[in-house]
Design a protein around this motif. Sequence first.
Motif, PDB file in Angstrom:
ATOM      1  N   SER A 143       0.794  -1.235   0.000  1.00  0.00           N
ATOM      2  CA  SER A 143       0.000   0.000   0.000  1.00  0.00           C
ATOM      3  C   SER A 143       0.823   1.280   0.000  1.00  0.00           C
ATOM      4  O   SER A 143       0.302   2.340  -0.363  1.00  0.00           O
ATOM      5  N   ASP A 144       2.108   1.225   0.381  1.00  0.00           N
ATOM      6  CA  ASP A 144       2.888   2.453   0.504  1.00  0.00           C
ATOM      7  C   ASP A 144       3.170   3.094  -0.851  1.00  0.00           C
ATOM      8  O   ASP A 144       2.770   4.221  -1.119  1.00  0.00           O
ATOM      9  N   GLU A 145       3.904   2.375  -1.703  1.00  0.00           N
ATOM     10  CA  GLU A 145       4.236   2.908  -3.024  1.00  0.00           C
ATOM     11  C   GLU A 145       3.343   2.346  -4.117  1.00  0.00           C
ATOM     12  O   GLU A 145       3.352   2.833  -5.239  1.00  0.00           O
ATOM     13  N   GLU A 146       2.638   1.273  -3.789  1.00  0.00           N
ATOM     14  CA  GLU A 146       1.723   0.619  -4.723  1.00  0.00           C
ATOM     15  C   GLU A 146       2.415   0.175  -6.013  1.00  0.00           C
ATOM     16  O   GLU A 146       1.856   0.257  -7.102  1.00  0.00           O
ATOM     17  N   LYS A 147       3.652  -0.287  -5.870  1.00  0.00           N
ATOM     18  CA  LYS A 147       4.342  -0.829  -7.045  1.00  0.00           C
ATOM     19  C   LYS A 147       5.067  -2.133  -6.740  1.00  0.00           C
ATOM     20  O   LYS A 147       5.445  -2.860  -7.640  1.00  0.00           O
ATOM     21  N   TRP A 148       5.263  -2.429  -5.436  1.00  0.00           N
ATOM     22  CA  TRP A 148       5.990  -3.625  -5.063  1.00  0.00           C
ATOM     23  C   TRP A 148       5.028  -4.765  -4.772  1.00  0.00           C
ATOM     24  O   TRP A 148       4.101  -4.625  -3.983  1.00  0.00           O
ATOM     25  N   TYR A 149       5.283  -5.885  -5.404  1.00  0.00           N
ATOM     26  CA  TYR A 149       4.507  -7.101  -5.190  1.00  0.00           C
ATOM     27  C   TYR A 149       5.405  -8.109  -4.464  1.00  0.00           C
ATOM     28  O   TYR A 149       6.624  -7.956  -4.441  1.00  0.00           O
ATOM     29  N   TYR A 150       4.770  -9.127  -3.886  1.00  0.00           N
ATOM     30  CA  TYR A 150       5.546 -10.115  -3.142  1.00  0.00           C
ATOM     31  C   TYR A 150       5.448 -11.457  -3.840  1.00  0.00           C
ATOM     32  O   TYR A 150       4.352 -11.978  -4.070  1.00  0.00           O
ATOM     33  N   ALA A 151       6.621 -12.010  -4.185  1.00  0.00           N
ATOM     34  CA  ALA A 151       6.678 -13.262  -4.935  1.00  0.00           C
ATOM     35  C   ALA A 151       7.534 -14.265  -4.179  1.00  0.00           C
ATOM     36  O   ALA A 151       8.751 -14.310  -4.352  1.00  0.00           O
ATOM     37  N   ASN A 152       6.911 -15.037  -3.288  1.00  0.00           N
ATOM     38  CA  ASN A 152       7.597 -16.161  -2.637  1.00  0.00           C
ATOM     39  C   ASN A 152       8.926 -15.769  -2.009  1.00  0.00           C
ATOM     40  O   ASN A 152       9.983 -16.287  -2.363  1.00  0.00           O
ATOM     41  N   GLY A 153       8.858 -14.827  -1.078  1.00  0.00           N
ATOM     42  CA  GLY A 153      10.070 -14.401  -0.390  1.00  0.00           C
ATOM     43  C   GLY A 153      10.874 -13.358  -1.123  1.00  0.00           C
ATOM     44  O   GLY A 153      12.031 -13.104  -0.760  1.00  0.00           O
ATOM     45  N   GLN A 154      10.265 -12.706  -2.133  1.00  0.00           N
ATOM     46  CA  GLN A 154      10.963 -11.684  -2.906  1.00  0.00           C
ATOM     47  C   GLN A 154      10.019 -10.512  -3.172  1.00  0.00           C
ATOM     48  O   GLN A 154       8.879 -10.714  -3.588  1.00  0.00           O
ATOM     49  N   ASN A 155      10.503  -9.306  -2.943  1.00  0.00           N
ATOM     50  CA  ASN A 155       9.777  -8.121  -3.388  1.00  0.00           C
ATOM     51  C   ASN A 155      10.121  -7.879  -4.856  1.00  0.00           C
ATOM     52  O   ASN A 155      11.289  -7.999  -5.242  1.00  0.00           O
TER      53      ASN A 155
END
Length: 380
Positions: free
Chosen positions: A303-315
Amino acid sequence: MHRLVQAFTIGLLLNSGKAVAQNNQIMLLEKRMDAIAEKSIRLDGPGCSIGIIQNKEFIFKKSYGLANVEHQIPLNSQSVFRMASVSKQFTAFAVLLLADDGVIKLTDDIRQHLPELKDYGRKISINSILGHFSGLGDFEDHLDTLRESTLSGFIIGSEKFVSNAEYYSVIKDLPLVHEPDTTMEYSNHGYIILAKLVERISGMTIREFTHKRIFKPLGMRHTFFSDSAEEIIPNRASGYRSSEAGEQLNHLTALHTIGDGGLFSTIDDMLIWDNHFHAPKLGKDPEALIALMNTPNVNVPESDEEKWYYANGQNTDGRYFFHNGGWVGTDTSYIRRPDTQTSVVGMCNSVSLSVNDFTYTTFEILADLELWDGEDPSVY
């Protein structure tokens, strides 16, 4: 024939000239990294090991400072660091291997496999836990409950060792802090539960499972999940912090959980792990499994920058894949830029040092030195 010889000679000279130019740039890269180190790392104190990878090999690898201040032992590329939350991608990959085996589905409700967990009154999928969309919360959300629990005066400190089993016995009964699959909220508790899932399904400890299925096949000989706070770890980089007066102090933890953290590794072993993303070997269909590893668990950004997703232990923002790790006595960072086959891994053995001073600036430095030709070198 004369023209062929002449052309061949010119080709050799051109290639030789390029090699000399690149070597000169690598020397400048070392100077830039040295300058960062000189600002914060003392020769007689803890430090950092840094490795920059391009096209499956190190173009820069150097250690600054000491692995053990008491005995004045320098850090090197075989120093074994606690990886903190960089561990999460290894926990996640272990879970994906179980799914690849067909013994679980990522859409399964976690209580299907761990029925002792609190009845949350709603489904929480394994995939939601992997992506931090479970609603399980974290340490800070439950501090009062933890302190009043059977852990007897729980604090994040060094008064009493708390094993993974002891900690799990308490967090399995904690309530949700919000509805699952509504918002991303980082949850170490979720990854501790995932480690228990691996153990329950495989019949092995997570240390045994990851050794058998990941580290041994890949040749990562110095990487493992530590399941005992008291084990002796050869070549360990001891953990420190600095007092306000600048005095070096040991920095220890009473809480010894695994899954959320607990992995130990080296700069050299992380090269092997990095290469696995480019030439995968594990799973029934290695290419498909690594593609799944790099796919966000939930198609909703933080929600902060609304560009980072989380993929199995990785931003990930689609360009970079990264994770930082911060815990007592350690500060770690691992950043990949797959489109240019370039990565950086950094490990510091003091919470008073900032590994990001090295890793977050790496791609900008490489671009400035014309050692990297990707678009937009800024991580953030």
